[in-house]
Scaffold this active site. Structure first.
Site, PDB file in Angstrom:
ATOM      1  NE  ARG A 194      -3.473   2.477   2.813  1.00  0.00           N
ATOM      2  CZ  ARG A 194      -3.977   2.834   3.902  1.00  0.00           C
ATOM      3  NH1 ARG A 194      -3.963   2.053   4.876  1.00  0.00           N
ATOM      4  NH2 ARG A 194      -4.400   3.952   4.079  1.00  0.00           N
ATOM      5  CG  HIS A 195      -0.718   4.943  -1.016  1.00  0.00           C
ATOM      6  ND1 HIS A 195      -0.635   5.948   0.165  1.00  0.00           N
ATOM      7  CD2 HIS A 195      -2.088   4.617  -1.436  1.00  0.00           C
ATOM      8  CE1 HIS A 195      -1.998   6.034   0.374  1.00  0.00           C
ATOM      9  NE2 HIS A 195      -2.806   5.209  -0.511  1.00  0.00           N
TER      10      HIS A 195
ATOM     11  CD  GLN B  69      -0.210  16.806   3.525  1.00  0.00           C
ATOM     12  OE1 GLN B  69       0.885  16.630   3.433  1.00  0.00           O
ATOM     13  NE2 GLN B  69      -0.816  17.803   4.725  1.00  0.00           N
TER      14      GLN B  69
ATOM     15  NE  ARG C 151      -3.975   7.542  -2.391  1.00  0.00           N
ATOM     16  CZ  ARG C 151      -4.985   8.011  -3.075  1.00  0.00           C
ATOM     17  NH1 ARG C 151      -4.836   9.083  -3.917  1.00  0.00           N
ATOM     18  NH2 ARG C 151      -6.171   7.466  -2.790  1.00  0.00           N
TER      19      ARG C 151
ATOM     20  CD  GLU D   6      -8.626   3.152  -1.209  1.00  0.00           C
ATOM     21  OE1 GLU D   6      -9.060   2.003  -1.637  1.00  0.00           O
ATOM     22  OE2 GLU D   6      -7.839   3.241  -0.428  1.00  0.00           O
TER      23      GLU D   6
ATOM     24  NE  ARG E  88     -12.668   4.577   7.127  1.00  0.00           N
ATOM     25  CZ  ARG E  88     -11.452   4.832   8.180  1.00  0.00           C
ATOM     26  NH1 ARG E  88     -11.789   5.118   9.341  1.00  0.00           N
ATOM     27  NH2 ARG E  88     -10.211   4.493   7.755  1.00  0.00           N
TER      28      ARG E  88
ATOM     29  CG  HIS F 294      -4.658   2.931  -3.764  1.00  0.00           C
ATOM     30  ND1 HIS F 294      -4.119   4.142  -3.655  1.00  0.00           N
ATOM     31  CD2 HIS F 294      -4.174   2.778  -5.088  1.00  0.00           C
ATOM     32  CE1 HIS F 294      -3.777   4.822  -4.749  1.00  0.00           C
ATOM     33  NE2 HIS F 294      -3.597   3.907  -5.615  1.00  0.00           N
TER      34      HIS F 294
ATOM     35  CG  ASN G 148     -10.708   0.093   0.516  1.00  0.00           C
ATOM     36  OD1 ASN G 148     -11.339  -0.735   1.367  1.00  0.00           O
ATOM     37  ND2 ASN G 148     -10.525   1.328   1.145  1.00  0.00           N
TER      38      ASN G 148
END
Length: 235
Positions: free
Chosen positions: A12-13, A17, A64, A91, A118, A186, A188
């Site tokens: 994952r990245h 920010q 990202r 994502e 989420r 990402h 997800n």
């Protein structure tokens, strides 16, 4: 393949920010924070310590993830390997939640609703329409994608439906030719992969969380069946 084993490393990245600002990000193209750059470099150093030499790499088309991949490959001195980018590794699209502060959203909708959006498999967040500035069709990087394939707000299930075909049709053929594959994506999109690969139930995937910039290794035999999976140790 040597020893008939293929390895795929999912990362994952690093912190973005908007991760730092506690905002829903989704398909918004937000870059790494300073901490995220450090995390990406540390992931590269960890892979270097374990002597990983990759044959091929993949990332989403979001900055990202791309920058995390760049930093990892630079740290490994492997910037020369092929890189393929795809929107299918993006994502999940958080619809109308994108850009909102998570704490404020929880106060408005309640913790149970937000956690369901989420973490659950089926829940779809409030969706946008194609006239919203957040609709991916307004972004030139998706100009070659059929507009009906572009999301307006996704559940994890919908994310899985675009990730898994890419895995089967694009990544697996390269796994059969190359020993080591690196995928930077990402939280997800990797959760969607894990649900598919590990045949997890909707209940089980609810509790799966992917930490930023922590290499997750999957080993496969020559039949592309999983031998084992694990996070790389700092030791």
């Amino acid at each position: 393949m040597i020893n008939n084993i293929a390895k795929v490393v999912f990362v994952r990245h690093g912190e973005s920010q908007w991760n730092y600002e506690n905002r829903f990000t989704g398909w918004e193209d937000i870059d790494l924070s300073n901490q995220g750059c450090i995390e990406a470099k540390n992931a590269g150093l960890l892979l270097k310590r374990h002597r990983y030499l990759f044959d091929y790499s993949y990332s989403s088309v979001l900055t990202r993830a791309i920058h995390t991949l760049w930093i990892i490959l630079y740290t490994l001195h492997q910037t020369w390997i092929p890189v393929e980018k795809s929107w299918r590794l993006n994502e999940r699209h958080y619809g109308a939640l994108q850009g909102l502060n998570k704490d404020n959203t929880t106060k408005k909708y309640g913790i149970d609703m937000v956690e369901n959006w989420r973490r659950s498999y089926l829940a779809i967040p409030p969706q946008i329409d194609i006239h919203d500035k957040r609709f991916p069709g307004n972004d030139p990087r998706y100009s070659q994608v059929n507009i009906t394939d572009l999301p307006i707000g996704e559940s994890l299930q919908l994310t899985e439906k675009r990730v898994v075909p890419y895995w089967k049709n694009t990544i697996i053929p390269n796994m059969k030719k190359n020993k080591f594959i690196l995928i930077v994506a990402h939280g997800n999109s990797i959760r969607a992969m894990i649900k598919f690969l590990n045949c997890l139930s909707e209940k089980d995937i609810f509790y799966v969380n992917i930490p930023t910039a922590s290499p997750l290794v999957y080993e496969f035999n020559h039949n592309m069946n999983i031998i084992k999976s694990y996070y790389l140790s700092q030791m």
